[in-house]
Motif scaffolding. Sequence first.
Motif, short mmCIF file in Angstrom:
data_model
loop_
_atom_site.label_atom_id
_atom_site.label_comp_id
_atom_site.label_asym_id
_atom_site.label_seq_id
_atom_site.Cartn_x
_atom_site.Cartn_y
_atom_site.Cartn_z
N ASN A 760 0.85 -1.18 0.00
CA ASN A 760 0.00 0.00 0.00
C ASN A 760 0.89 1.23 0.00
O ASN A 760 1.11 1.86 1.01
CB ASN A 760 -0.92 -0.01 1.22
CG ASN A 760 -1.92 1.11 1.17
OD1 ASN A 760 -2.14 1.71 0.12
ND2 ASN A 760 -2.53 1.41 2.30
N GLN A 761 1.43 1.54 -1.17
CA GLN A 761 2.42 2.61 -1.26
C GLN A 761 1.76 3.98 -1.25
O GLN A 761 0.78 4.21 -1.95
CB GLN A 761 3.21 2.45 -2.57
CG GLN A 761 4.01 1.18 -2.64
CD GLN A 761 5.38 1.37 -2.06
OE1 GLN A 761 5.90 2.46 -2.07
NE2 GLN A 761 5.97 0.32 -1.55
N GLU A 762 2.29 4.87 -0.44
CA GLU A 762 2.01 6.28 -0.58
C GLU A 762 3.36 6.94 -0.74
O GLU A 762 4.19 6.90 0.15
CB GLU A 762 1.29 6.83 0.65
CG GLU A 762 -0.16 6.38 0.75
CD GLU A 762 -0.87 7.08 1.88
OE1 GLU A 762 -1.86 6.53 2.34
OE2 GLU A 762 -0.39 8.15 2.30
N GLN A 1000 0.12 1.55 -8.65
CA GLN A 1000 0.13 2.37 -7.44
C GLN A 1000 -0.81 3.57 -7.58
O GLN A 1000 -1.54 3.91 -6.65
CB GLN A 1000 1.56 2.84 -7.15
CG GLN A 1000 2.50 1.72 -6.76
CD GLN A 1000 3.94 2.19 -6.65
OE1 GLN A 1000 4.25 3.34 -6.94
NE2 GLN A 1000 4.82 1.30 -6.25
N LEU A 1001 -0.79 4.19 -8.76
CA LEU A 1001 -1.66 5.34 -8.98
C LEU A 1001 -3.13 4.93 -8.98
O LEU A 1001 -3.99 5.67 -8.50
CB LEU A 1001 -1.29 6.04 -10.29
CG LEU A 1001 0.06 6.77 -10.28
CD1 LEU A 1001 0.41 7.25 -11.69
CD2 LEU A 1001 0.03 7.96 -9.32
N ASP A 1002 -3.42 3.76 -9.53
CA ASP A 1002 -4.79 3.26 -9.47
C ASP A 1002 -5.27 3.13 -8.03
O ASP A 1002 -6.39 3.52 -7.69
CB ASP A 1002 -4.88 1.90 -10.16
CG ASP A 1002 -5.00 2.01 -11.66
OD1 ASP A 1002 -5.35 3.11 -12.13
OD2 ASP A 1002 -4.76 1.02 -12.35
N GLN A 1026 -4.26 15.83 -9.47
CA GLN A 1026 -2.85 15.56 -9.74
C GLN A 1026 -2.61 14.07 -9.96
O GLN A 1026 -1.82 13.68 -10.83
CB GLN A 1026 -1.99 16.08 -8.60
CG GLN A 1026 -1.89 17.59 -8.53
CD GLN A 1026 -0.97 18.06 -7.42
OE1 GLN A 1026 -0.56 17.27 -6.56
NE2 GLN A 1026 -0.63 19.34 -7.43
N VAL A 1027 -3.28 13.23 -9.17
CA VAL A 1027 -3.11 11.79 -9.35
C VAL A 1027 -3.59 11.38 -10.73
O VAL A 1027 -2.95 10.57 -11.41
CB VAL A 1027 -3.86 11.02 -8.25
CG1 VAL A 1027 -3.88 9.53 -8.56
CG2 VAL A 1027 -3.23 11.26 -6.89
N LEU A 1028 -4.73 11.92 -11.17
CA LEU A 1028 -5.23 11.57 -12.49
C LEU A 1028 -4.27 12.03 -13.58
O LEU A 1028 -4.03 11.32 -14.56
CB LEU A 1028 -6.61 12.19 -12.71
CG LEU A 1028 -7.26 11.85 -14.05
CD1 LEU A 1028 -7.45 10.34 -14.19
CD2 LEU A 1028 -8.58 12.57 -14.22
N LYS A 1029 -3.70 13.22 -13.40
CA LYS A 1029 -2.73 13.71 -14.39
C LYS A 1029 -1.52 12.78 -14.46
O LYS A 1029 -1.02 12.45 -15.54
CB LYS A 1029 -2.29 15.12 -14.02
CG LYS A 1029 -3.35 16.19 -14.20
CD LYS A 1029 -2.85 17.54 -13.72
CE LYS A 1029 -3.95 18.60 -13.82
NZ LYS A 1029 -3.50 19.91 -13.29
N LYS A 1030 -1.07 12.35 -13.29
CA LYS A 1030 0.07 11.44 -13.28
C LYS A 1030 -0.29 10.11 -13.93
O LYS A 1030 0.52 9.51 -14.64
CB LYS A 1030 0.55 11.23 -11.84
CG LYS A 1030 1.25 12.44 -11.24
CD LYS A 1030 1.83 12.15 -9.87
CE LYS A 1030 0.80 12.13 -8.79
NZ LYS A 1030 1.39 12.01 -7.43
N LEU A 1031 -1.53 9.66 -13.69
CA LEU A 1031 -1.96 8.40 -14.29
C LEU A 1031 -2.01 8.52 -15.81
O LEU A 1031 -1.58 7.60 -16.53
CB LEU A 1031 -3.33 8.02 -13.73
CG LEU A 1031 -3.91 6.67 -14.17
CD1 LEU A 1031 -2.97 5.53 -13.80
CD2 LEU A 1031 -5.27 6.45 -13.54
#
Length: 1061
Positions: A760-762, A1000-1002, A1026-1031
Amino acid sequence: MASPTSTNPAHAHFESFLQAQLCQDVLSSFQGLCRALELEPGGGLSQYHKIKAQLNYWSAKTLWAKLDKRAGQPVYQQGRACASTKCLVVGAGPCGLRAAVELALLGARVVLVEKRTKFSRHNVLHLWPFTIHDLRALGAKKFYGRFCTGTLDHISIRQLQLLLLKVALLLGVEIHWGVTFTGLQPPPKKGSGWRAQLQPNPSAQLANYEFDVLISAAGGFTVREMRGKLAIGITANFVNRRTVEETQVPEISGVARIYNQSFFQSLLKATGIDLENIVYYKDDTHYFVMTAKKQCLLRLGVLRQDWPETDRLLGRANVVPEALQRFARAAADFATHGKLGKLEFALDAHGRPDVAAFDFTSMMRAESSARVQEKHGARLLLGLVGDCLVEPFWPLGTGVARGFLAAFDAAWMVKRWAEGAGPLQVLAERESLYQLLSQTSPENMHRNVAQYGLDPATRYPNLNLQAVTPNQVQDLYDVVAKEPVQRKSDKTDAGKPVTGSAGTQEELLRWCQEQTAGYPGVYVTDLSSSWADGLALCALVHRLRPGLLEPSELQGMGALEATAWALKMAEHELGITPVLSAQAVVAGSDPLGLIAYLSHFHSAFKSTHNPGPVSQGSPGTSSAILFLGKLQRTLQRTRAQENEEDVGGKKRRLEVEAATPSTEEPPVPEPGVPLTPPLQHQEAGAGDVCALCGEHLYILERLCVDGRFFHRSCFHCHRCEATLRLGDYGQHPGDGHFYCLQHLPQPGHKEDSSDRGPENQELPTPDENSMPSSPAPMATQEEASPVPSPSQPTRRRLRLSSPERQRLSSLNLTPDPDMEPPPKPPRSCSALAHQALEGSFRGWGVPVESPQVLVAMEKEEESSSSSEAEEEEEEAVALESGVEKTLRTLAEKSGTMDKYPTWRRTLLRRAKEEEMKRFCKAQAIQLRLNEIEVDLRELEALGMKLELALRSQSSSPEQEKALWLDQLLQLVQKKNSLVAEEAELMITVQELHLEEKQWQLDQELRGYMNREEDLKTAADRQAEDQVLKKLVDVVNQRDALIRFQEERRLCELASGLGAQG
């Protein structure tokens, strides 16, 4: 239902036998059972039928049904296939016992000897699907109720031995404990048979036992050693108290630094521990296995001194037990988030904490799998099984699977022997199967594991039992045993001539003359002085890549400038790395280096007849080297920009990228303006000296990085000393040292120091000054993205526009300005994200298009376990909260909540299977990278000897010197091939890394999605965007890699068709 003990005293012995968890308890309960039934142990299949006839109550019948089904397969011929065969099996390891079971089912008399008196190995083995099915068919769940009840399929060695021991005893195998096999006793005269030399004091019956088949799980044949780069493994077993808290801790199927650097960065920062990988299985014990770096073990005091000899380095005198225990405990605690509580070591067979450091650098492999010996007319068939046949590479989890396959193959060999097949025919078939063993994987074997049996055709697709002919195994048919066991290194054949080499000097000179003919001012008459003005080298580059530099633009350019330009373009656009400096070419100080450099052009492009742009798939060129070179230079530019931002302001990265033109398209110089050579800081002859250690550099040792030359062994991470490879390193601008991406210091980049595990990476959050726009979870890799965002983020195949083809062929990193930019992600991404997650469980290996797919998964799960009515409930394993909620919502919407538990269990299994596949693939890559490194070192040693001989002022005949030079060029070609293969592997590493990052981003995106909209803060919504952009960025990078591979495949296909035409 009445207790079985109330009607028959033997039932109590049988139940004790089934439940026994210690070797001695198994033996004593079985002896009690035989006494109660008035039977003699070790009576073969007839004993099994007698036990079955007297124990016919309900609990026993479920086991008899399974064993009868196995024994009823036609291949065993109702136990008469080997009825006249007498076998001796040496070793009661899992593979020795599995072979004994098969021989017993064939009807042979089987005697097994084991030097130990108890099973004490806690280490846990990964199981392939066919091994699970095989063990279940032998009644594994009856003997061990927890068999494969978790999300990972594994079993401890001790439990596996107990399970197989019980089956072997029931099938009538005669077992002797505390007996050591020391050798063979040939028949003294005609009419007598082969016996075993046993210690310490075998019974008269055992000492006089004559046999015609020996199956050894303890060695006995000549073996060869396959040695790679130093790799130190650490195993640790902790007490499993089976508390509720412990059952909730998820297992780790495998996480590797090669694709998940963030976890190991966090581990290093929190504990000082530097690992390559780690695995955690939960069985009788909490079992951890990891690969540790030597420098870390020295720094933390686990190893007292650094010794070059591996045996001395990891010897008991050099390992500090207390420090090793602290090391293993800290790594295990971090990986499980401290949720296992106080970790207490399990005890090994000697009563010591079960933690060990071992070397898996060297792996042994028997040169043959079987032999036949004959004396006085008595023939003896000898076969190997288990680790003594092929020593397993633990990160791939191949040991027990290939061990079982070898046991089946050995039993099939005995069957063929009993059928009367000739000795050479039996040996040839066995060696043909042995060739397949090291190549087997779950993916390349028959899919229907239920059909697996003793016949090799049921297991191996495209089987060829004539791959080895009887003539090729004549040396395996001996009159008497005459070869002692010895180990010899698996040396490279680098010194042997190979076909397709660069050829003689005359051939190389002739090719260079053909390629440079017609260029004004270029007259190539030799391989030294003709290249001093730089014009010939520029002409050669222009011939292979027109458009980089027109011949007219060379007017007024100095020799050094022209040579430096040609070297740079050959490296950046053709994938030909320099082996000497521009100064050395101009001065003519290194003629051997120049010949070696030109030979690379010749070997790469000798089949190119028509000049034109060099595409990704051009013969001889390594598109992977080109791709990684672009990646590495992009990484360096990005870091330089970050350093400027960190020092001088808060300019956003996207603004910098928009304002800075790509430098990957080579700038064409203005006519009359001299070019600035990139190597002007390097003095003439500097290519002969390593820029780090200052020692002499021989040709095959030279590694060129940014115009400087290094020993490959010197070019390693300044912190962990890991070998640095293209696309996986960076140079720190402050201290000037090179680092792997895991240890590269990040200026202005603050990481979260909290302990986080791989499940469970953050990832660390970058601060605003360093990366204010579109921060990446693993900045060092994402910033290195060498490809533009495609106009459509979805993957496409074969539909490439002309600009895309041209851009891919030249690996231009910037899209054409007139092309449509990629669509911008929406401000509010909640609906889009929900739709994406409901349509796909990325990273879990389950493409969920609709509830019908989940129903199909449910049927598959039910069918796989429908025959296991006696199975216990599976342990409750925690599912990641975001996934749990999403899956539950999907089940509720589809009205199939009653199927939710099955879906959940299937998802967990699929997730772990995908993780295991990715981990095994990464470890296979790491193994091959290590092998390549060893091969390169051997080539360097051979090249150094040849170069010394060529450079010496000896009176050797010119013909001999020419032969030496040809051999040197062959070594150069081999080196180039290995470097190209290494680059191909690093491309795969990039793919694995992007897969892991997307997973991880998912998970992170699910966490935001499952929050109520009205409870989200502005910061939450910004973080979600930001997470969606990275994805999206990661998907674009994966798409670009796919298109890169597809373009290369098309070019290779076109090249092949052209060659056929």
